[in-house]
Design an enzyme around this catalytic site. Structure first.
Site, PDB file in Angstrom:
ATOM      1  N   ARG A 113     -48.919  -1.309   0.259  1.00 52.59           N
ATOM      2  CA  ARG A 113     -49.652  -0.950  -0.961  1.00 52.59           C
ATOM      3  C   ARG A 113     -50.478   0.291  -0.648  1.00 52.59           C
ATOM      4  O   ARG A 113     -51.368   0.239   0.203  1.00 52.59           O
ATOM      5  CB  ARG A 113     -50.538  -2.131  -1.359  1.00 52.59           C
ATOM      6  CG  ARG A 113     -51.357  -1.925  -2.615  1.00 52.59           C
ATOM      7  CD  ARG A 113     -52.194  -3.185  -2.879  1.00 52.59           C
ATOM      8  NE  ARG A 113     -53.036  -3.023  -4.059  1.00 52.59           N
ATOM      9  CZ  ARG A 113     -54.218  -2.427  -4.048  1.00 52.59           C
ATOM     10  NH1 ARG A 113     -54.703  -1.921  -2.930  1.00 52.59           N
ATOM     11  NH2 ARG A 113     -54.924  -2.323  -5.159  1.00 52.59           N
ATOM     12  N   LYS A 128     -58.794   2.409   3.552  1.00 51.76           N
ATOM     13  CA  LYS A 128     -59.839   1.399   3.763  1.00 51.76           C
ATOM     14  C   LYS A 128     -60.809   1.828   4.851  1.00 51.76           C
ATOM     15  O   LYS A 128     -60.541   2.726   5.645  1.00 51.76           O
ATOM     16  CB  LYS A 128     -59.194   0.043   4.054  1.00 51.76           C
ATOM     17  CG  LYS A 128     -58.609  -0.539   2.755  1.00 51.76           C
ATOM     18  CD  LYS A 128     -58.200  -1.973   2.851  1.00 51.76           C
ATOM     19  CE  LYS A 128     -57.730  -2.440   1.461  1.00 51.76           C
ATOM     20  NZ  LYS A 128     -57.075  -3.732   1.492  1.00 51.76           N
TER      21      LYS A 128
HETATM   22  C1  7PJ Z   1     -55.591  -5.102  -1.615  1.00 48.01           C
HETATM   23  C2  7PJ Z   1     -55.239  -5.552  -2.882  1.00 48.01           C
HETATM   24  C3  7PJ Z   1     -54.802  -5.508  -0.495  1.00 48.01           C
HETATM   25  C4  7PJ Z   1     -53.419  -6.703  -2.063  1.00 48.01           C
HETATM   26  C5  7PJ Z   1     -57.009  -4.325  -3.024  1.00 48.01           C
HETATM   27  C6  7PJ Z   1     -58.352  -1.355  -2.008  1.00 48.01           C
HETATM   28  C7  7PJ Z   1     -59.121  -2.560  -2.419  1.00 48.01           C
HETATM   29  N1  7PJ Z   1     -54.152  -6.327  -3.118  1.00 48.01           N
HETATM   30  N2  7PJ Z   1     -56.143  -5.050  -3.755  1.00 48.01           N
HETATM   31  N3  7PJ Z   1     -53.727  -6.306  -0.779  1.00 48.01           N
HETATM   32  N4  7PJ Z   1     -56.692  -4.313  -1.722  1.00 48.01           N
HETATM   33  N5  7PJ Z   1     -52.349  -7.484  -2.249  1.00 48.01           N
HETATM   34  O1  7PJ Z   1     -57.329  -0.982  -2.563  1.00 48.01           O
HETATM   35  O2  7PJ Z   1     -58.849  -0.691  -1.065  1.00 48.01           O
HETATM   36  O3  7PJ Z   1     -55.056  -5.205   0.676  1.00 48.01           O
HETATM   37  S1  7PJ Z   1     -58.357  -3.509  -3.741  1.00 48.01           S
END
Ligand code: 7PJ
Length: 286
Positions: free
Chosen positions: A265, A231
């Site tokens: 994640r 990020k």
């Molecule tokens: C997240 C997500 C996060 C959860 C994305 C990226 C943007 N789902 N989906 N938490 N971020 N739960 O992967 O940079 O931080 S999309």
């Protein structure tokens, strides 16, 4: 991990240990099936590529596969419901028997219903189930849900995020959303929460939340899932473009786990799995 934590997360027919003696930090691997996704540039847009990416993640030790058909990067154009289904459904069908829980990253009740009928184990909604029909879409199953905090909408969330007390406000919002989910018939053991790093937050907000992340866990007693991988806050700190943020992301994942996260994640599964093995070995020697 705090004693008040739930010991497991019900995730379809999987029961994932998230606290207590049987638990170790879990790695959720990101599987984007979006041609315009901001960090892998549509590399896995075709089904074959998505499946070989999933196979690699399994070989690398992934615990949950998070399938996403809609890019949520700041300023991304919305994807139609049909297009989202067209991207995600074949991947769910192909991976449903892969031996790992499948999560689907979606905000749409119709997509939630279809993927659950096709065998998905978890719904990861970056809008925190704000759509009035979304809780109904998941209540009749035994899937896990991830309730994520976001201030505003993806198209405009980074324009001027503002909080008086970011940790308190995010915690309160997550608590309120969790109560609604429980009132809609979703058992607490199916719920995890997420501060939503980068979603309507400045780098300072993200860092403050990460430093005080344990407070969020205590505010709800629920397992925390967090995403910091690649990020922009990592980019701002390191000065690196998105394709060179792996080391910074692994460091952030370790800190997130130290500060109470049960699930991280990530894009870089192999590297994160190794780092967490080292983290655990030291932890258990203490
Ligand atoms: C997240 C997500 C996060 C959860 C994305 C990226 C943007 N789902 N989906 N938490 N971020 N739960 O992967 O940079 O931080 S999309």
């Amino acid at each position: 991990m705090p004693e008040s934590s739930r010991e497991y997360l019900q995730c379809g027919h999987y029961r994932l240990a998230v606290a207590g003696d049987a638990a170790r930090p879990l790695v959720m691997g990101i599987l984007n099936v979006t041609p315009d996704s901001f960090s892998d540039g549509g590399q896995f847009a075709s089904l074959d590529l998505a499946l070989s990416h999933a196979e690699q993640m399994i070989a690398d030790g992934v615990d949950i596969i998070d399938i996403g058909g809609e890019s949520t990067r700041p300023g991304a154009p919305p994807v139609s419901e049909d297009e989202e289904l067209r991207r995600v459904m074949p991947v769910v069908f192909a991976l449903r028997d892969c031996g790992k829980p499948l999560s689907v990253d979606t905000r749409r009740p119709k997509v939630m219903r279809e993927v659950l009928a096709a065998g998905a184990d978890m719904i990861n909604d970056i809008e925190g189930f704000r759509d009035p029909d979304s809780l109904a879409a998941v209540s009749d199953s035994d899937c896990a849900i991830c309730i994520m905090h976001m201030q505003g909408e993806p198209q405009s969330m980074q324009q001027s995020p503002h909080y008086d007390d970011v940790v308190g406000e995010v915690g309160e919002w997550l608590r309120e959303r969790t109560s609604r989910a429980i009132a809609a018939g979703i058992a607490a053991e199916r719920i995890c929460i997420d501060p939503g790093y980068g979603f309507g937050k400045t780098a300072q907000h993200n860092l403050r939340l990460l430093a005080r992340q344990q407070d969020l866990q205590h505010a709800t007693g629920l397992p925390l899932l967090v995403g910091l991988s690649r990020k922009s806050t990592i980019g701002l700190i390191t000065g690196k473009p998105v394709e060179h943020r792996m080391a910074g992301s692994v460091a952030a994942a370790l800190l997130a786990v130290t500060n109470g996260a049960s699930i991280v994640r990530v894009h870089d599964v192999a590297e994160t799995v190794d780092a967490l093995k080292v983290w655990r070995a030291v932890r258990s020697a203490g």
